[in-house]
Write a protein that holds these residues in place. Structure first.
Motif, PDB file in Angstrom:
ATOM      1  N   GLN A  14      21.172  34.627  58.166  1.00 11.97           N
ATOM      2  CA  GLN A  14      20.152  33.610  57.907  1.00 11.97           C
ATOM      3  C   GLN A  14      20.317  32.982  56.523  1.00 11.97           C
ATOM      4  O   GLN A  14      20.084  31.777  56.340  1.00 11.97           O
ATOM      5  CB  GLN A  14      18.774  34.268  58.017  1.00 11.97           C
ATOM      6  CG  GLN A  14      17.597  33.356  57.786  1.00 11.97           C
ATOM      7  CD  GLN A  14      16.280  34.138  57.888  1.00 11.97           C
ATOM      8  OE1 GLN A  14      16.138  35.045  58.701  1.00 11.97           O
ATOM      9  NE2 GLN A  14      15.336  33.788  57.038  1.00 11.97           N
ATOM     10  N   GLU A  15      20.751  33.791  55.552  1.00 12.03           N
ATOM     11  CA  GLU A  15      20.849  33.300  54.174  1.00 12.03           C
ATOM     12  C   GLU A  15      22.202  32.671  53.855  1.00 12.03           C
ATOM     13  O   GLU A  15      22.461  32.277  52.722  1.00 12.03           O
ATOM     14  CB  GLU A  15      20.557  34.435  53.180  1.00 12.03           C
ATOM     15  CG  GLU A  15      19.146  35.016  53.287  1.00 12.03           C
ATOM     16  CD  GLU A  15      18.052  34.003  52.956  1.00 12.03           C
ATOM     17  OE1 GLU A  15      18.378  32.911  52.441  1.00 12.03           O
ATOM     18  OE2 GLU A  15      16.870  34.303  53.205  1.00 12.03           O
ATOM     19  N   GLY A  16      23.092  32.586  54.855  1.00 13.37           N
ATOM     20  CA  GLY A  16      24.314  31.824  54.661  1.00 13.37           C
ATOM     21  C   GLY A  16      25.586  32.604  54.418  1.00 13.37           C
ATOM     22  O   GLY A  16      26.615  32.003  54.069  1.00 13.37           O
ATOM     23  N   ALA A  17      25.557  33.922  54.607  1.00 10.28           N
ATOM     24  CA  ALA A  17      26.792  34.696  54.460  1.00 10.28           C
ATOM     25  C   ALA A  17      27.819  34.225  55.488  1.00 10.28           C
ATOM     26  O   ALA A  17      27.477  33.802  56.591  1.00 10.28           O
ATOM     27  CB  ALA A  17      26.518  36.191  54.640  1.00 10.28           C
ATOM     28  N   ALA A  18      29.095  34.300  55.119  1.00  8.49           N
ATOM     29  CA  ALA A  18      30.161  33.813  55.997  1.00  8.49           C
ATOM     30  C   ALA A  18      30.630  34.879  56.988  1.00  8.49           C
ATOM     31  O   ALA A  18      31.275  34.554  57.986  1.00  8.49           O
ATOM     32  CB  ALA A  18      31.344  33.347  55.162  1.00  8.49           C
ATOM     33  N   ALA A  19      30.320  36.140  56.727  1.00  5.65           N
ATOM     34  CA  ALA A  19      30.667  37.242  57.631  1.00  5.65           C
ATOM     35  C   ALA A  19      29.952  38.491  57.137  1.00  5.65           C
ATOM     36  O   ALA A  19      29.527  38.562  55.972  1.00  5.65           O
ATOM     37  CB  ALA A  19      32.179  37.482  57.668  1.00  5.65           C
ATOM     38  N   VAL A  20      29.820  39.472  58.021  1.00  8.27           N
ATOM     39  CA  VAL A  20      29.266  40.771  57.635  1.00  8.27           C
ATOM     40  C   VAL A  20      30.219  41.856  58.125  1.00  8.27           C
ATOM     41  O   VAL A  20      30.886  41.708  59.150  1.00  8.27           O
ATOM     42  CB  VAL A  20      27.852  41.008  58.219  1.00  8.27           C
ATOM     43  CG1 VAL A  20      26.861  40.042  57.615  1.00  8.27           C
ATOM     44  CG2 VAL A  20      27.848  40.915  59.743  1.00  8.27           C
ATOM     45  N   ALA A  21      30.265  42.955  57.384  1.00  7.01           N
ATOM     46  CA  ALA A  21      31.087  44.098  57.767  1.00  7.01           C
ATOM     47  C   ALA A  21      30.219  45.344  57.753  1.00  7.01           C
ATOM     48  O   ALA A  21      29.427  45.550  56.820  1.00  7.01           O
ATOM     49  CB  ALA A  21      32.263  44.257  56.809  1.00  7.01           C
ATOM     50  N   LEU A  22      30.358  46.165  58.786  1.00  6.04           N
ATOM     51  CA  LEU A  22      29.555  47.382  58.906  1.00  6.04           C
ATOM     52  C   LEU A  22      30.441  48.614  58.886  1.00  6.04           C
ATOM     53  O   LEU A  22      31.326  48.774  59.732  1.00  6.04           O
ATOM     54  CB  LEU A  22      28.753  47.366  60.211  1.00  6.04           C
ATOM     55  CG  LEU A  22      27.950  48.646  60.504  1.00  6.04           C
ATOM     56  CD1 LEU A  22      26.832  48.839  59.471  1.00  6.04           C
ATOM     57  CD2 LEU A  22      27.361  48.615  61.919  1.00  6.04           C
ATOM     58  N   HIS A  23      30.196  49.503  57.902  1.00  7.39           N
ATOM     59  CA  HIS A  23      30.763  50.851  57.956  1.00  7.39           C
ATOM     60  C   HIS A  23      29.802  51.666  58.815  1.00  7.39           C
ATOM     61  O   HIS A  23      28.638  51.852  58.448  1.00  7.39           O
ATOM     62  CB  HIS A  23      30.874  51.453  56.552  1.00  7.39           C
ATOM     63  CG  HIS A  23      31.514  52.816  56.547  1.00  7.39           C
ATOM     64  ND1 HIS A  23      32.036  53.387  55.415  1.00  7.39           N
ATOM     65  CD2 HIS A  23      31.716  53.726  57.537  1.00  7.39           C
ATOM     66  CE1 HIS A  23      32.524  54.591  55.708  1.00  7.39           C
ATOM     67  NE2 HIS A  23      32.325  54.803  56.993  1.00  7.39           N
ATOM     68  N   ALA A  24      30.305  52.129  59.948  1.00  9.71           N
ATOM     69  CA  ALA A  24      29.434  52.716  60.969  1.00  9.71           C
ATOM     70  C   ALA A  24      29.047  54.167  60.673  1.00  9.71           C
ATOM     71  O   ALA A  24      29.118  55.050  61.534  1.00  9.71           O
ATOM     72  CB  ALA A  24      30.098  52.604  62.336  1.00  9.71           C
ATOM     73  N   ARG A  25      28.629  54.408  59.444  1.00  8.60           N
ATOM     74  CA  ARG A  25      28.050  55.672  59.019  1.00  8.60           C
ATOM     75  C   ARG A  25      26.813  55.368  58.182  1.00  8.60           C
ATOM     76  O   ARG A  25      26.703  54.295  57.582  1.00  8.60           O
ATOM     77  CB  ARG A  25      29.017  56.482  58.140  1.00  8.60           C
ATOM     78  CG  ARG A  25      30.158  57.178  58.862  1.00  8.60           C
ATOM     79  CD  ARG A  25      31.002  57.972  57.860  1.00  8.60           C
ATOM     80  NE  ARG A  25      31.994  58.807  58.506  1.00  8.60           N
ATOM     81  CZ  ARG A  25      33.206  58.385  58.861  1.00  8.60           C
ATOM     82  NH1 ARG A  25      33.553  57.132  58.615  1.00  8.60           N
ATOM     83  NH2 ARG A  25      34.054  59.208  59.442  1.00  8.60           N
ATOM     84  N   THR A  26      25.910  56.334  58.084  1.00 15.99           N
ATOM     85  CA  THR A  26      24.791  56.213  57.149  1.00 15.99           C
ATOM     86  C   THR A  26      25.255  56.675  55.773  1.00 15.99           C
ATOM     87  O   THR A  26      26.296  57.336  55.636  1.00 15.99           O
ATOM     88  CB  THR A  26      23.607  57.085  57.590  1.00 15.99           C
ATOM     89  OG1 THR A  26      24.023  58.463  57.582  1.00 15.99           O
ATOM     90  CG2 THR A  26      23.118  56.700  58.982  1.00 15.99           C
ATOM     91  N   ALA A  27      24.449  56.360  54.767  1.00 18.19           N
ATOM     92  CA  ALA A  27      24.754  56.855  53.423  1.00 18.19           C
ATOM     93  C   ALA A  27      24.700  58.378  53.393  1.00 18.19           C
ATOM     94  O   ALA A  27      25.483  59.018  52.687  1.00 18.19           O
ATOM     95  CB  ALA A  27      23.765  56.268  52.420  1.00 18.19           C
ATOM     96  N   ALA A  28      23.797  58.967  54.175  1.00 22.06           N
ATOM     97  CA  ALA A  28      23.671  60.429  54.205  1.00 22.06           C
ATOM     98  C   ALA A  28      24.942  61.089  54.744  1.00 22.06           C
ATOM     99  O   ALA A  28      25.296  62.197  54.341  1.00 22.06           O
ATOM    100  CB  ALA A  28      22.463  60.839  55.052  1.00 22.06           C
TER     101      ALA A  28
END
Length: 380
Positions: free
Chosen positions: A174-188
């Motif tokens: 929504q805020e205009g980022a050109a892409a997102v990347a997800l590391h499929a783990r939690t911080a924990a």
């Protein structure tokens, strides 16, 4: 496994086409100019420099500007910034782009390290939805006049009770980022256990107008193709899987092009790669610092190979290029690439409770900038 399809469409991040759809994850103390150059010699992709602290850019810290250097021909020049203050991030973006220091900027919202999360930074920050949105909006606005894409990388959330990735993905889009990347783990989880790729698939369903990249447990080219097939993601981000294996990017390029994946190198070829790595590090950091830095890579390069404990110890204490050459001469250059070397590598550790600022979870809509989180130290 060889007939797993590659993505139907080419990956575009802003004005840049990334082919193959492979990104080298920024890793502190690893993805410096020398290592990026080494990886690029094997395959194309987007190679991101190690994390740079926005505050250090604004304060013009000399060590940070050395870390921000790129090799001739490295394009697009990709830099990852860390910060928690919209104004500081925006100012850093303007400096980096205005002075022609990079072509693409990524933001780090995935670091699980306690010294970062205890101050509300890294993987803790997307929980504060409004603050996260303000940072992305400010960075996008600062980058827009230069035509540079701004992207974000984050984790599934703080822990299993506090997932943030779907909100973070929608807000970034929504805020205009050109892409997102997800590391499929939690911080924990930190780097332990297995990445849950189903979260990447869910994020891909939620974020529809910009590319979604997947990260976590890509140790072979087949892993990358499986992630794309199982999640529908637009590309992959490779981190620990390439430690001591820069040729992985050649394997990834072949896999995404539908070509046969080349066999793993014999030990003699690995030794040549190690020697090349040393040369590039010396060119970047000078002889002594380069040899100290090279030591941490030794166990990764020799993982699974028949290298005796005494010889390994000497490699791990190497102090000169001449000494490195002497040690390389003692290796069995015909030793074949071991199957064991395709498994997990790099830090893994154990899961644990995430250290957060007092009262951090009380109000996810609090836009206040956390105190003391704008670290000066770049690189993690």
């Amino acid at each position: 496994m060889d007939d797993v399809p590659a993505p139907a469409q080419r990956l575009r991040i802003g004005r840049f086409e990334v082919d193959p759809p492979v990104v080298l994850a920024p890793m502190a103390g690893i993805t410096n100019r020398a290592y990026r150059q080494l990886c690029r010699e094997y395959g194309a992709g987007l190679y991101v420099c190690e994390m740079i602290t926005a505050r250090a850019v604004v304060e013009r810290h000399p060590g940070t500007f050395h870390m921000m250097s790129f090799a001739p021909g490295e394009y697009p020049r990709s830099m990852q910034l860390y910060g928690v203050d919209p104004a500081t991030i925006a100012e850093a973006v303007k400096i980096v782009l205005g002075e022609g220091l990079a072509d693409h900027i990524d933001a780090n919202f995935g670091c699980p390290v306690a010294k970062v999360t205890r101050k509300g930074g890294g993987a803790a920050l997307p929980y504060k939805r409004r603050l996260f949105g303000k940072i992305v909006a400010a960075a996008v606005a600062a980058a827009e006049p230069y035509g540079a894409p701004f992207t974000v990388k984050f984790r599934v959330g703080i822990d299993d009770d506090h997932h943030t990735y779907l909100d973070a993905g929608r807000i970034a889009e929504q805020e205009g980022a050109a892409a997102v990347a997800l590391h499929a783990r939690t911080a924990a989880q930190r780097y332990s256990g297995k990445a849950d790729w189903s979260h990447i698939a869910r994020l891909k369903e939620a974020v529809t107008s910009i590319p979604v990249l997947g990260n976590g447990d890509i140790f072979t080219a087949h892993d990358a193709l499986r992630m794309v097939e199982q999640t529908g993601c637009d590309g992959v981000v490779v981190g620990r899987g390439c430690l001591g294996r820069p040729w992985l990017f050649g394997e990834l390029e072949a896999a995404f092009a539908g070509r046969p994946i080349p066999p793993g190198p014999k030990l003699g070829e690995v030794a040549k790669v190690l020697r090349r790595h040393a040369e590039l590090l010396i060119e970047h950091d000078g002889h002594d610092k380069a040899m100290r830095d090279l030591r941490k890579h030794m166990a990764w390069y020799f993982m699974g190979f028949p290298v005796g404990s005494e010889l390994r110890r000497k490699f791990a204490m190497v102090s000169s290029l001449a000494e490195l050459d002497e040690l390389i001469a003692q290796l069995d250059h015909e030793a074949p690439f071991p199957e064991a070397a395709t498994g997990p590598r790099g830090r893994q550790g154990s899961p644990g409770k995430v250290t957060l600022p007092h009262g951090w979870l009380d109000d996810p809509d609090d836009p206040s900038v956390p105190e003391g989180a704008d670290m000066m130290h770049s690189g993690g």
